[in-house]
Scaffold this active site. Structure first.
Site, mmCIF file in Angstrom:
data_model
loop_
_atom_site.group_PDB
_atom_site.id
_atom_site.type_symbol
_atom_site.label_atom_id
_atom_site.label_comp_id
_atom_site.label_asym_id
_atom_site.label_seq_id
_atom_site.Cartn_x
_atom_site.Cartn_y
_atom_site.Cartn_z
ATOM 1 C CE LYS A 83 -4.389 0.553 2.057
ATOM 2 N NZ LYS A 83 -5.198 0.469 3.467
HETATM 3 O O1 G3P Z 1 -8.823 1.142 4.028
HETATM 4 C C1 G3P Z 1 -8.787 2.470 4.400
HETATM 5 C C2 G3P Z 1 -9.221 2.574 5.854
HETATM 6 O O2 G3P Z 1 -9.005 1.834 6.590
HETATM 7 C C3 G3P Z 1 -9.527 3.876 6.507
HETATM 8 O O3 G3P Z 1 -10.751 4.007 7.132
HETATM 9 O O4 G3P Z 1 -12.394 4.595 8.744
HETATM 10 O O5 G3P Z 1 -9.868 4.931 9.055
HETATM 11 O O6 G3P Z 1 -11.389 6.168 7.357
HETATM 12 P P1 G3P Z 1 -11.211 4.884 7.990
#
Ligand code: G3P
Length: 215
Positions: A83
């Protein structure tokens, strides 16, 4: 549509695998930090549970540093996808990874043109973040729809992973627009199974079953 789990919690990953719903896993440094375990140890354990792409993120900010980390991560297992954040340095690293046959997932994509550039650099996966856009008053899924359309216009092979998902409606809209993959937190995965009428239906059937004379 493929379903990935967005977590570094191996118990959640095991549960989703048993449900037959697990096509891959995405992690990020914040998710690994929550486990309180060493980074490589967690990623290695995930590779023993999931037979599909497993995203592990670099933390260097320069292309050379990212590439060094990408090569190390790729050695962990064939299923590792590196990533890499959507920056100019990141795209240099993605370009080099593509030449070396290292799979990449470009993360922190917040507008369609960033996704188009990731595809151009040769990213295998592109992760638009919908929830974080919604949080600041935009429509994250509209951004994904435009990205999906742009990639189709030019027939790029990169797969779109709808990320930063907060609710079943994100998944619903992703499926309608033909996004390749959703990566969901475990609690969102569980909520996809639920409907109140399913619960009341089960309760009624069980209650009626009790009325059947026992032989
Ligand atoms: O895969 C990306 C994700 O982990 C981000 O999620 O909920 O931290 O915005 P969030």
């Amino acid at each position: 549509m493929k379903i990935f789990l967005d977590t570094a919690d191996v118990e959640e990953i095991r549960q989703a695998a048993e449900m037959g719903m697990l096509d891959g896993v995405t992690t990020n440094p914040s998710l690994v930090a929550k486990t309180g375990r060493p980074f490589a140890e967690v990623i290695k354990e995930i590779t023993t549970i999931v037979d599909g792409p497993i995203s592990a993120e670099v933390v260097a900010e320069d292309a050379e540093g990212m590439l060094r980390e990408a090569r190390e991560l790729a050695k962990i297992h064939d299923n590792i996808t590196v990533k890499i954040p959507m920056t100019a340095e990141g795209m240099k690293a993605v370009t080099r990874c593509a030449v070396e046959g290292i799979s990449t997932n470009v993360t922190l994509v917040f507008q369609p043109l960033q996704g188009l550039l990731a595809a151009k650099a040769g990213a295998n996966f592109i992760s638009p973040f919908v929830g974080r856009l919604d949080d600041v008053g935009h429509d994250g899924m509209e951004m994904v729809a435009d990205l999906v359309e742009m990639l189709l216009n030019y027939e790029y092979d990169s797969e779109v992973i709808v990320a930063s998902i907060r609710s079943p409606s994100h998944v619903y809209r992703a499926a309608l627009m033909g996004a390749d993959i959703v990566t969901v937190p475990y609690k969102v995965l569980l909520s996809l199974f639920k409907h109140p009428l399913t619960d009341t239906g089960i309760a009624k059937f069980l209650a009626d079953y009790e009325k059947i004379p026992k032989a």
